[in-house]
Motif scaffolding. Structure first.
Motif, PDB file in Angstrom:
ATOM      1  N   THR A  54     -55.372 -72.510 -87.883  1.00  0.00           N
ATOM      2  CA  THR A  54     -56.758 -71.270 -86.983  1.00  0.00           C
ATOM      3  C   THR A  54     -55.507 -69.981 -86.205  1.00  0.00           C
ATOM      4  O   THR A  54     -54.966 -70.469 -85.337  1.00  0.00           O
ATOM      5  CB  THR A  54     -57.320 -71.874 -85.851  1.00  0.00           C
ATOM      6  N   THR A  55     -57.040 -69.201 -85.600  1.00  0.00           N
ATOM      7  CA  THR A  55     -55.819 -67.991 -85.011  1.00  0.00           C
ATOM      8  C   THR A  55     -55.747 -68.253 -83.112  1.00  0.00           C
ATOM      9  O   THR A  55     -56.830 -69.554 -82.412  1.00  0.00           O
ATOM     10  CB  THR A  55     -57.342 -66.626 -84.356  1.00  0.00           C
ATOM     11  N   THR A  70     -54.587 -75.022 -75.974  1.00  0.00           N
ATOM     12  CA  THR A  70     -54.621 -76.188 -75.603  1.00  0.00           C
ATOM     13  C   THR A  70     -55.346 -77.445 -75.362  1.00  0.00           C
ATOM     14  O   THR A  70     -54.701 -78.774 -76.197  1.00  0.00           O
ATOM     15  CB  THR A  70     -55.709 -75.812 -74.152  1.00  0.00           C
ATOM     16  N   LYS A  71     -55.928 -77.270 -76.581  1.00  0.00           N
ATOM     17  CA  LYS A  71     -56.681 -78.534 -77.561  1.00  0.00           C
ATOM     18  C   LYS A  71     -55.223 -78.941 -78.601  1.00  0.00           C
ATOM     19  O   LYS A  71     -55.378 -80.098 -78.627  1.00  0.00           O
ATOM     20  CB  LYS A  71     -57.558 -77.549 -78.666  1.00  0.00           C
ATOM     21  N   LYS A  72     -54.128 -78.163 -78.677  1.00  0.00           N
ATOM     22  CA  LYS A  72     -53.686 -78.342 -79.965  1.00  0.00           C
ATOM     23  C   LYS A  72     -52.878 -79.159 -79.041  1.00  0.00           C
ATOM     24  O   LYS A  72     -52.181 -80.039 -79.607  1.00  0.00           O
ATOM     25  CB  LYS A  72     -52.550 -77.231 -80.169  1.00  0.00           C
ATOM     26  N   GLU A  73     -52.427 -78.962 -77.967  1.00  0.00           N
ATOM     27  CA  GLU A  73     -51.139 -79.692 -77.267  1.00  0.00           C
ATOM     28  C   GLU A  73     -51.599 -81.433 -76.674  1.00  0.00           C
ATOM     29  O   GLU A  73     -51.283 -81.799 -76.922  1.00  0.00           O
ATOM     30  CB  GLU A  73     -51.138 -78.627 -75.766  1.00  0.00           C
ATOM     31  N   GLN A  74     -53.105 -80.725 -76.046  1.00  0.00           N
ATOM     32  CA  GLN A  74     -53.307 -82.343 -75.791  1.00  0.00           C
ATOM     33  C   GLN A  74     -53.656 -82.756 -77.154  1.00  0.00           C
ATOM     34  O   GLN A  74     -53.778 -84.724 -76.706  1.00  0.00           O
ATOM     35  CB  GLN A  74     -55.483 -82.099 -75.411  1.00  0.00           C
ATOM     36  N   LEU A  75     -53.762 -82.458 -78.110  1.00  0.00           N
ATOM     37  CA  LEU A  75     -54.331 -83.777 -79.384  1.00  0.00           C
ATOM     38  C   LEU A  75     -51.924 -84.220 -79.789  1.00  0.00           C
ATOM     39  O   LEU A  75     -52.111 -85.287 -79.937  1.00  0.00           O
ATOM     40  CB  LEU A  75     -54.282 -82.792 -80.903  1.00  0.00           C
ATOM     41  N   LEU A  76     -51.491 -83.412 -80.049  1.00  0.00           N
ATOM     42  CA  LEU A  76     -50.347 -83.623 -79.354  1.00  0.00           C
ATOM     43  C   LEU A  76     -49.227 -84.646 -79.029  1.00  0.00           C
ATOM     44  O   LEU A  76     -48.939 -85.376 -79.388  1.00  0.00           O
ATOM     45  CB  LEU A  76     -49.574 -82.369 -79.749  1.00  0.00           C
TER      46      LEU A  76
END
Ligand code: SAM
Length: 237
Positions: free
Chosen positions: A208-209, A216-222
């Motif tokens: 996604t763009t 931030t969302k991606k970092e939290q998931l990772l």
């Protein structure tokens, strides 16, 4: 399910109520839990609190049908506003809601928890929000359970007040301090299911763009995936 034959989930909640308890069951759709407790010597008195008129009426009818009006008071009220100081409540149960809603009910009504000796909480999701609230408000975990019923996985958290400073690290907050020690098969299944979802979401976010929010969302998931991998790596070592 009825007051005699509770779901496995509610039976396990009931098992953490001490015999001499005065219980407030918040979100007490049908009042099955308090009726069961009173019939089986699991509590001496109870309040059933409901925010929605329909379930409140069902709870009232149930209490009448069971002949328990002198032992169970049903109140139409949001959260812990169902508790009055003269009730002498010692145990609060809140089951079948999301962890964030349970945490907000506790936060909004914390003055009504004076004198309460035990909280028995059964979040359907996001138990972490409750653990965070507990750490910030002087409640310690005395027991945790995880169970599977009809392919759904539930957690139960039992908290008691403490004067001591409670600290939980990131793993304990997410997975549960006691559940981490037990590491049951259901626990492993829950986190395998969650990790599969996190990985799928992280992959979608990757394509996604990349706005600040998405990053931030991606970092939290990772971070959560890394914590999970650590927990299961400990397992294999
Ligand atoms: N506790 C029962 C159980 O575990 O089977 C019923 C769970 S039902 C899914 C959730 C109930 O909580 C609903 O009847 C809903 O109206 C009630 N509820 C939701 N938010 C509430 C709040 N802030 N205060 C009191 N009741 C609430």
């Amino acid at each position: 399910m009825n007051a005699q034959q509770l779901s496995v989930r509610l039976m396990k909640v009931a098992a953490h109520v001490q015999a001499d308890a005065v219980v407030a069951d918040i979100g007490s759709d049908h009042a099955y839990l308090p009726c069961h407790l009173l019939h089986n010597g699991g509590a001496v008195r109870a309040v059933a609190g409901e925010i929605v008129k329909g379930p409140y009426e069902s709870a009232k009818k149930q209490v009448q049908a069971e002949g328990l009006e002198d032992k169970i008071t049903v109140r139409l009220a949001p959260g812990l506003e169902a508790i009055e100081p003269s009730d002498g409540i010692t145990t609060v149960t809140i089951a079948g809601m999301g962890g964030s809603l349970i945490a907000s009910i506790l936060e909004d009504g914390k003055d009504r928890l004076k004198g309460v000796e035990r909280l028995i909480l059964q979040p359907n999701v996001h138990a972490q929000a409750i653990r965070l609230w507990a750490v910030e408000n002087g409640w310690q975990t005395v027991a945790e359970e995880i169970l599977k019923e009809k392919d759904k996985i539930y957690e139960i958290l039992v908290l008691e007040p403490t004067e001591e400073k409670v600290e939980l690290d990131a793993k304990q907050l997410l997975f549960g301090p006691e559940l981490l020690k037990q590491r049951t098969e259901v626990f492993k299944e829950k986190w395998q299911r969650e990790a599969a979802q996190w990985k799928a979401i992280a992959e979608r976010l990757e394509n996604t763009t990349q706005t600040e929010d998405i990053r931030t969302k991606k970092e939290q998931l990772l971070e959560k995936i890394a914590l999970m991998e650590e927990v299961f790596a400990d397992e294999n070592s």
